[in-house]
Design a protein around this motif. Structure first.
Motif, PDB file in Angstrom:
ATOM      1  N   HIS A 225      -8.466   3.858   0.869  1.00  0.00           N
ATOM      2  CA  HIS A 225      -7.464   5.179   0.662  1.00  0.00           C
ATOM      3  C   HIS A 225      -7.429   5.729   2.068  1.00  0.00           C
ATOM      4  O   HIS A 225      -8.312   5.602   2.858  1.00  0.00           O
ATOM      5  CB  HIS A 225      -8.430   6.240  -0.105  1.00  0.00           C
TER       6      HIS A 225
ATOM      7  N   TYR B  97      -1.746  14.139   1.376  1.00  0.00           N
ATOM      8  CA  TYR B  97      -1.339  13.090   1.165  1.00  0.00           C
ATOM      9  C   TYR B  97      -2.088  11.887   1.174  1.00  0.00           C
ATOM     10  O   TYR B  97      -2.935  11.810   2.035  1.00  0.00           O
ATOM     11  CB  TYR B  97       0.093  13.103   2.006  1.00  0.00           C
TER      12      TYR B  97
ATOM     13  N   THR C 231      -2.725   7.478   0.848  1.00  0.00           N
ATOM     14  CA  THR C 231      -2.044   6.060   0.384  1.00  0.00           C
ATOM     15  C   THR C 231      -3.240   5.361  -0.134  1.00  0.00           C
ATOM     16  O   THR C 231      -4.138   5.444   0.543  1.00  0.00           O
ATOM     17  CB  THR C 231      -1.560   5.504   1.673  1.00  0.00           C
TER      18      THR C 231
ATOM     19  N   CYS D 127       0.813   6.147  -3.881  1.00  0.00           N
ATOM     20  CA  CYS D 127       1.172   7.330  -2.908  1.00  0.00           C
ATOM     21  C   CYS D 127       1.281   8.409  -3.546  1.00  0.00           C
ATOM     22  O   CYS D 127       1.866   8.376  -4.648  1.00  0.00           O
ATOM     23  CB  CYS D 127       2.369   6.834  -1.762  1.00  0.00           C
TER      24      CYS D 127
ATOM     25  N   TRP E 108       4.626   7.556  -5.528  1.00  0.00           N
ATOM     26  CA  TRP E 108       5.027   6.329  -5.620  1.00  0.00           C
ATOM     27  C   TRP E 108       4.072   5.078  -6.086  1.00  0.00           C
ATOM     28  O   TRP E 108       2.747   5.558  -6.097  1.00  0.00           O
ATOM     29  CB  TRP E 108       5.095   5.940  -3.767  1.00  0.00           C
TER      30      TRP E 108
END
Length: 190
Positions: free
Chosen positions: A72, A92, A94, A112, A137
């Motif tokens: 992460h 945010y 990913t 995401c 995402w």
């Protein structure tokens, strides 16, 4: 710089540190790090799971038993203080996740999105009180069929779960060094 500004800077750093502990907890299957990110009465709406943070942690601990590979990354951390003890935090993320699904088939997914968190400061410590994970995402990927040893080759060591990951040897070394310093101070005549 005034006292309020310094306090706000320290609070911002404490919130970021909590977000990073959460990532270590998930990625390294480190239960203590994961628990330290949430207040015991926190709520987590994490996609397929919605309920108490304790329930999410128990769910995650079950996933850890399958020896998944997670990574992460947190970026774009926006902290908006509601008052001195509460903050709305959007960060945010990913996440690359690989592990067996219910049928033991290995799945690899790139996710995401954003963590939309209510942080609370209690007794001087910031932790997550409410979390909603917003997904922006999702990409199913083909999981590699070769072993990690073959893929990584000479790129060693490979990341591992708690306590085998090299970061814990580093953290323990610092702890032992600090302990030796305290012992030395205690033995020094005054």
């Amino acid at each position: 710089m005034c006292h309020e500004q310094i306090t706000e800077l320290l609070d911002r750093e404490a919130i970021r540190d909590c977000l990073y502990r959460y990532c270590r907890g998930i990625d390294r299957a480190d239960e203590a790090a994961l628990r330290s990110a949430y207040w015991p009465d926190a709520h987590d709406n994490h996609g397929a799971y919605s309920g108490s943070a304790e329930g999410f942690i128990e769910f995650a601990l079950g996933v850890f038993k399958t020896e998944p590979r997670n990574i992460h990354q947190i970026t774009n951390v926006l902290i908006e203080f509601i008052d001195p003890t509460e903050a709305a935090v959007e960060s945010y993320f990913t996440a690359l996740q690989r592990g067996p699904d219910g049928a033991r088939t290995i799945r690899q997914v790139l996710l995401c999105g954003r963590y939309c968190d209510l942080f609370q400061k209690r007794e001087g410590e910031w932790r997550i009180a409410e979390r909603t994970v917003v997904y922006d995402w999702l990409e199913e990927q083909t999981a590699p069929v070769t072993s990690e040893t073959e893929r990584f080759g000479l790129r060693q060591p490979i990341g591992a779960s708690y306590p085998a990951d090299p970061v814990y040897a580093l953290v323990n070394r610092r702890f032992l060094q600090k302990r030796e310093e305290l012992i030395h101070i205690a033995k020094t005549p005054r």
